[in-house]
Design a protein around this motif. Structure first.
Motif, mmCIF file in Angstrom:
data_model
loop_
_atom_site.group_PDB
_atom_site.id
_atom_site.type_symbol
_atom_site.label_atom_id
_atom_site.label_comp_id
_atom_site.label_asym_id
_atom_site.label_seq_id
_atom_site.Cartn_x
_atom_site.Cartn_y
_atom_site.Cartn_z
ATOM 1 N N CYS A 128 0.864 -1.176 0.000
ATOM 2 C CA CYS A 128 0.000 0.000 0.000
ATOM 3 C C CYS A 128 0.910 1.239 0.000
ATOM 4 O O CYS A 128 1.914 1.277 0.696
ATOM 5 N N HIS A 129 0.584 2.226 -0.773
ATOM 6 C CA HIS A 129 1.476 3.374 -0.962
ATOM 7 C C HIS A 129 1.275 4.499 0.054
ATOM 8 O O HIS A 129 1.853 5.568 -0.110
ATOM 9 N N TRP A 130 0.478 4.283 1.072
ATOM 10 C CA TRP A 130 0.306 5.325 2.089
ATOM 11 C C TRP A 130 1.644 5.597 2.762
ATOM 12 O O TRP A 130 2.370 4.684 3.116
ATOM 13 N N ARG A 131 1.945 6.862 2.943
ATOM 14 C CA ARG A 131 3.196 7.266 3.590
ATOM 15 C C ARG A 131 2.904 7.707 5.023
ATOM 16 O O ARG A 131 2.009 8.488 5.269
ATOM 17 N N PHE A 132 3.677 7.200 5.945
ATOM 18 C CA PHE A 132 3.568 7.593 7.342
ATOM 19 C C PHE A 132 4.727 8.534 7.641
ATOM 20 O O PHE A 132 5.877 8.196 7.410
ATOM 21 N N ARG A 133 4.385 9.707 8.150
ATOM 22 C CA ARG A 133 5.424 10.711 8.382
ATOM 23 C C ARG A 133 5.050 11.633 9.525
ATOM 24 O O ARG A 133 3.892 11.863 9.815
ATOM 25 N N LEU A 134 6.079 12.153 10.148
ATOM 26 C CA LEU A 134 5.985 13.215 11.138
ATOM 27 C C LEU A 134 7.121 14.166 10.758
ATOM 28 O O LEU A 134 8.219 14.093 11.296
ATOM 29 N N PRO A 135 6.886 15.041 9.769
ATOM 30 C CA PRO A 135 7.977 15.808 9.141
ATOM 31 C C PRO A 135 8.610 16.855 10.059
ATOM 32 O O PRO A 135 8.282 18.035 10.017
#
Length: 194
Positions: A128-135
């Motif tokens: 799945c291409h969902w990106r998890f981030r806390l930039p």
């Protein structure tokens, strides 16, 4: 995040994991095994990038992986983390101390966590291409904020008091994560059960 940041963050992560007794094996493990194990695998997820520090040295492996999955694809996912745990615990482990194996898993996971702090993030649920981030850190900042964050995490890990008893670790996480009302209900249920 660059290689320097990953090394510092993995160093901090392995120290912190040992001090909070993340696993009983890490709690009792040898510092040399733990630090070495964490640093050995902290760059492994970037094998999918031919221009990375590891990718340049292992171009014969990096290039096909990059073509197949792309950078920050499979190797930065939970699936790859599970695969690495299985790979690190296969029978040849008799040549690698068990505390070093636990640290190798921490090193691999520290890389993924560090990359989550960038705007690009990571596909934890790959394919799945969902990106998890806390930039929090950005490459545009000339890596100064990245370096500062990694050094701050190292200082935090070094200053943290070791937890001697692993049951204390469970209490430590429970009070940090679970709301007090939920803990009170859980304690009440335990009292009723006895």
């Amino acid at each position: 995040m660059n290689a320097e940041g990953h090394f510092i963050f993995a160093f901090a992560s392995t120290i912190f994991a040992k001090k909070i007794a993340l696993t009983p094996i890490l709690a009792k493990g040898d510092w040399w095994h733990i630090i070495t194990g964490g640093l050995i695998t902290c760059l492994l997820p970037d094998i999918d990038h031919p221009k990375s520090l590891l990718g340049q040295r292992l171009a014969w492996l990096s290039t096909p992986i990059a073509r197949l999955c792309g950078h920050r694809g499979f190797t930065h996912s939970l699936l790859a983390s599970i695969a690495s745990i299985i790979l690190f615990t296969l029978p040849p482990q008799r040549f690698i101390p068990i505390d070093a194996l636990h640290a190798m898993i921490i090193g691999y996971l520290s890389h993924i966590l560090a990359d989550m702090l960038t705007p690009t993030g990571v596909p934890l649920l790959w394919p799945c291409h969902w990106r998890f981030r806390l930039p929090i850190v950005s490459p545009a900042n000339n890596n100064q904020l990245e370096r500062l964050l990694c050094i701050a995490s190292l200082i935090f890990a070094l200053q943290h008091k070791p937890i001697e008893d692993t049951s204390i670790m469970l209490q430590y996480f429970a009070t940090a994560i679970v709301p007090k009302r939920t803990m009170a209900v859980a304690k009440y249920c335990l009292v009723l059960d006895n």
